[in-house]
Design a protein around this motif. Structure first.
Motif, PDB file in Angstrom:
ATOM      1  N   GLY A   1       0.698  -1.414   0.100  1.00  0.00           N
ATOM      2  CA  GLY A   1       0.076   0.025  -0.178  1.00  0.00           C
ATOM      3  C   GLY A   1       0.796   1.354  -0.089  1.00  0.00           C
ATOM      4  N   GLU A   2       2.525   1.122  -0.404  1.00  0.00           N
ATOM      5  CA  GLU A   2       3.034   2.456  -0.413  1.00  0.00           C
ATOM      6  C   GLU A   2       2.837   2.817  -1.659  1.00  0.00           C
ATOM      7  OE1 GLU A   2       6.701   0.712   0.853  1.00  0.00           O
ATOM      8  OE2 GLU A   2       5.901   0.374   2.942  1.00  0.00           O
ATOM      9  N   TRP A   3       1.969   3.366  -2.168  1.00  0.00           N
ATOM     10  CA  TRP A   3       1.694   4.063  -3.386  1.00  0.00           C
ATOM     11  C   TRP A   3       2.529   5.275  -3.978  1.00  0.00           C
ATOM     12  CZ3 TRP A   3      -1.811   0.534  -4.627  1.00  0.00           C
ATOM     13  CH2 TRP A   3      -2.593   0.093  -3.642  1.00  0.00           C
ATOM     14  N   ARG A   4       2.954   5.696  -2.831  1.00  0.00           N
ATOM     15  CA  ARG A   4       3.964   7.025  -3.185  1.00  0.00           C
ATOM     16  C   ARG A   4       5.398   6.350  -4.062  1.00  0.00           C
ATOM     17  NH1 ARG A   4       4.024  12.430  -2.432  1.00  0.00           N
ATOM     18  NH2 ARG A   4       6.223  13.255  -2.465  1.00  0.00           N
ATOM     19  N   GLU A   5       5.716   5.283  -3.173  1.00  0.00           N
ATOM     20  CA  GLU A   5       7.101   4.604  -3.470  1.00  0.00           C
ATOM     21  C   GLU A   5       6.807   3.705  -4.871  1.00  0.00           C
ATOM     22  OE1 GLU A   5       8.523   2.206  -0.657  1.00  0.00           O
ATOM     23  OE2 GLU A   5       9.158   3.709   0.822  1.00  0.00           O
ATOM     24  N   ALA A   6       5.660   3.382  -5.064  1.00  0.00           N
ATOM     25  CA  ALA A   6       5.327   2.371  -6.167  1.00  0.00           C
ATOM     26  C   ALA A   6       5.244   3.246  -7.557  1.00  0.00           C
ATOM     27  CB  ALA A   6       4.140   1.760  -5.987  1.00  0.00           C
ATOM     28  N   VAL A   7       4.954   4.515  -7.446  1.00  0.00           N
ATOM     29  CA  VAL A   7       4.640   5.317  -8.704  1.00  0.00           C
ATOM     30  C   VAL A   7       5.941   5.589  -9.320  1.00  0.00           C
ATOM     31  CG1 VAL A   7       3.749   7.473  -9.566  1.00  0.00           C
ATOM     32  CG2 VAL A   7       2.341   6.158  -8.139  1.00  0.00           C
ATOM     33  N   ASN A   8       6.186   5.198 -10.440  1.00  0.00           N
ATOM     34  CA  ASN A   8       7.413   5.255 -10.854  1.00  0.00           C
ATOM     35  C   ASN A   8       7.601   6.016 -12.566  1.00  0.00           C
ATOM     36  OD1 ASN A   8      10.271   4.164 -12.249  1.00  0.00           O
ATOM     37  ND2 ASN A   8      10.520   3.467 -10.253  1.00  0.00           N
ATOM     38  N   ALA A   9       8.463   6.741 -12.717  1.00  0.00           N
ATOM     39  CA  ALA A   9       8.566   7.206 -13.979  1.00  0.00           C
ATOM     40  C   ALA A   9       9.152   6.469 -15.044  1.00  0.00           C
ATOM     41  CB  ALA A   9       9.271   8.677 -14.077  1.00  0.00           C
ATOM     42  N   TYR A  10       9.814   5.593 -14.603  1.00  0.00           N
ATOM     43  CA  TYR A  10      10.700   4.565 -15.612  1.00  0.00           C
ATOM     44  C   TYR A  10      10.005   3.308 -15.870  1.00  0.00           C
ATOM     45  CZ  TYR A  10      14.815   2.654 -18.032  1.00  0.00           C
ATOM     46  OH  TYR A  10      15.538   2.182 -18.887  1.00  0.00           O
ATOM     47  N   TRP A  11       9.370   2.547 -14.875  1.00  0.00           N
ATOM     48  CA  TRP A  11       8.743   1.291 -14.548  1.00  0.00           C
ATOM     49  C   TRP A  11       7.098   1.636 -14.982  1.00  0.00           C
ATOM     50  CZ3 TRP A  11      12.823  -1.616 -15.923  1.00  0.00           C
ATOM     51  CH2 TRP A  11      13.953  -1.278 -15.544  1.00  0.00           C
ATOM     52  N   SER A  12       6.645   0.945 -15.856  1.00  0.00           N
ATOM     53  CA  SER A  12       5.099   1.116 -16.163  1.00  0.00           C
ATOM     54  C   SER A  12       4.443   0.079 -14.853  1.00  0.00           C
ATOM     55  CB  SER A  12       4.512   0.665 -17.404  1.00  0.00           C
ATOM     56  OG  SER A  12       4.964   1.709 -18.209  1.00  0.00           O
TER      57      SER A  12
END
Length: 565
Positions: free
Chosen positions: A55-66
């Motif tokens: 549930g760590e959404w901020r860490e999961a959102v990534n500009a390199y990996w979809s």
């Protein structure tokens, strides 16, 4: 008048079933034979899957990996809850299931392609010609699918490329279906599929508009389909907006991903080092906003404990560590990349397809009709050329393009016209069979070469990474503990199995082993101050290595930086 869906005869149905079973069998063999393999991209996708699961959404959102592939991995790990030993096999099981979905999507596309071809040749009664027989379509089509999926993409590379291929096949099938059935549901489905394509890989965002335009122009009544096209756009926007907005907010500017920008900087602009520890060495490359931190110069040691998550932070979020990079056009670099891409494009498959098409044109003696039909097949050719063209100038790897190559081949061979002349009656079956069988034998031979290695490895899988992780756990390390490495951790996959966090590394192992014992002691101290509990090395030389412990039967060794817990 042909009916939809076009049904095959019992013999053709049996042939199709046999090819599908062969595809399933070969895919299963490859997935199991390589069940313990991993690659650097896979570790990042698994780390992101863990972040979503926690549930760590901020860490999961990534500009390199979809995100889509990580979601699927997260779901699989939740369902099976594997031990560390079985985690990588579960990942490959997930890849195999995605491969089965890709097979189903290809079958849908292939059915629509055959119906499209039969309809087109049936309607053209003024120009009688031989049609490519169903068995030839089946033999060549499924052979190409197996070859491209298991030799180019593979089930053992932990990447989203099989997801992308499945969605491209599905989108192409919907475009062919829209030509005769431009219903609301088909357009909405196309928007959904293309939205999922973007979530699988950022490159599908610009390509989605090419597919949508092909869907719009596939119907002759533009006024009728325009509202339905707008529905497709709305569905596409609804699917992509949550992630694109979250990503833009995270980056502080509108963006749909940074993978293209970084690859351009690395591969064409020539920003080095690649792909980690950029320090702004070249003055023109920009000023790093938050690079990894160099804590020693001889040997060079980098530290990156904060603020990025993941077992190997430099590759978990390359966009963060390369913030401030400025790609620039480099003519020489662009020529080199284009040369490599074109060299790969001249790999045996594409010339074989081109040669086969030219042979059919020469034999068929219906060049003008074939050329007309080739232009009419733009709805397949344009998305295929766009997909190949978007990779060609930057980074064209085998696993990126199989679906687009198949679309290109389908568009080309669906234009073949062979004159219905008595001259060809005695031999038509033989030469058509010869061409189809020759092409299939070349492709099957390549697949067999790949498969022979899979059969060899079928029962002798060696889980080296698990041995390292379990050994460190016996030394007292726990999930979340910090570790360091001699050599880049880019290909150290035991970190994921033990849920350890790499916080420092010595990129050049030779420089570390060359220094004297006093300097090495200073290195141990500096790395220990980062919080790392152990230093792990691979293939250490035969030098005085006091304090190092060999890890089982592997070529890894470990040095304790802090007392056992």
């Amino acid at each position: 008048m042909l009916r939809r869906p076009y049904s095959l005869s019992k013999k053709r149905n049996l042939l199709q079933i046999l090819f599908i079973l062969l595809a399933v069998f070969l895919g299963a063999i490859q997935a199991w034979a390589n069940r313990f393999k991993m690659n650097p991209d896979g570790i990042s996708y698994l780390d992101i899957a863990d972040a979503y699961w926690r549930g760590e959404w901020r860490e999961a959102v990534n500009a390199y990996w979809s995100p889509l592939y990580s979601w699927l991995l997260s779901l699989a790990l939740f369902v099976f809850r594997p031990s560390a030993y079985w985690e990588f096999p579960v990942v490959h099981l997930t890849n195999f299931l995605i491969y089965l979905v890709a097979l189903a999507c290809f079958t849908f596309f292939f059915q629509e392609l055959r119906f499209y071809y039969r309809t087109k040749t049936h309607q053209d009664s003024f120009n009688p010609s031989f049609k490519i027989p169903e068995w030839a379509w089946l033999v060549c089509g499924y052979t190409l699918f197996i070859w491209s999926s298991l030799v180019w993409i593979t089930t053992f590379l932990v990447t989203p490329d099989l997801c992308v291929a499945a969605l491209v096949y599905l989108a192409a099938g919907l475009i062919l279906q829209i030509q005769t059935k431009p219903g609301w549901l088909n357009f909405a489905g196309l928007g959904l599929v293309l939205g999922l394509g973007y979530l699988a890989k950022a490159v599908m965002f610009p390509l989605a508009f090419v597919f949508l335009a092909a869907g719009l122009c596939s119907s002759r009544n533009l006024r009728q389909v325009l509202p339905r096209f707008l529905v497709a756009l709305l569905v596409f926007a609804t699917v992509v907006s949550p992630f694109a907005i979250a990503l833009s907010l995270e980056k502080g500017q509108p963006t749909f991903g940074d993978s293209g920008k970084l690859n351009y900087a690395w591969l064409i602009s020539g920003v080095r080092p690649y792909p980690v520890h950029w320090q702004g060495e070249q003055p023109w490359s920009g000023v790093p906003e938050h690079p990894t931190r160099k804590i020693l110069d001889n040997p060079v040691v980098f530290e990156f404990a904060t603020p990025v998550a993941g077992t190997y932070p430099p590759w978990y979020d390359p966009a963060y560590w390369h913030a401030g990079i400025r790609p620039r056009f480099n003519l020489l670099g662009q020529i080199k990349v284009l040369g490599r891409s074109l060299l790969f494009a001249c790999y045996p498959l594409l010339p074989s397809l081109g040669l086969g098409y030219l042979v059919l044109l020469r034999t068929g003696r219906r060049f003008s009709l074939s050329l007309r039909d080739l232009l009419n097949n733009w709805r397949l050719l344009v998305p295929a050329i766009a997909g190949l063209g978007i990779y060609l100038p930057v980074l064209l790897q085998p696993r990126y393009i199989p679906a687009f190559v198949l679309l290109l081949g389908a568009g080309i061979f669906a234009s073949v016209r062979i004159a219905d002349s008595p001259v060809f009656q005695p031999t038509k079956k033989r030469w058509r069979a010869g061409i189809a069988i020759a092409l299939s034998l070349v492709i099957i031979a390549t697949s067999a070469w790949q498969g022979s290695e899979d059969f060899t490895n079928l029962l002798k899988g060696k889980h080296t990474e698990w041995q390292v992780a379990s050994h460190l756990q016996r030394l007292g390390l726990r999930p979340g503990d910090k570790v360091a490495s001699v050599g880049t951790s880019f290909r150290f996959f035991w970190t994921q199995l033990g849920r350890f966090k790499v916080v420092a590394e010595i990129p050049d192992p030779e420089s570390f082993w060359r220094v004297d014992a006093t300097t090495r002691s200073e290195v141990f101290k500096a790395i220990g101050e980062t919080g790392a509990k152990v230093l792990v090395a691979k293939q250490i030389p035969q030098l005085p290595t006091r304090g190092w412990q060999r890890i089982g039967s592997t070529d890894y060794s470990v040095y304790l930086l802090s007392p056992r817990q």
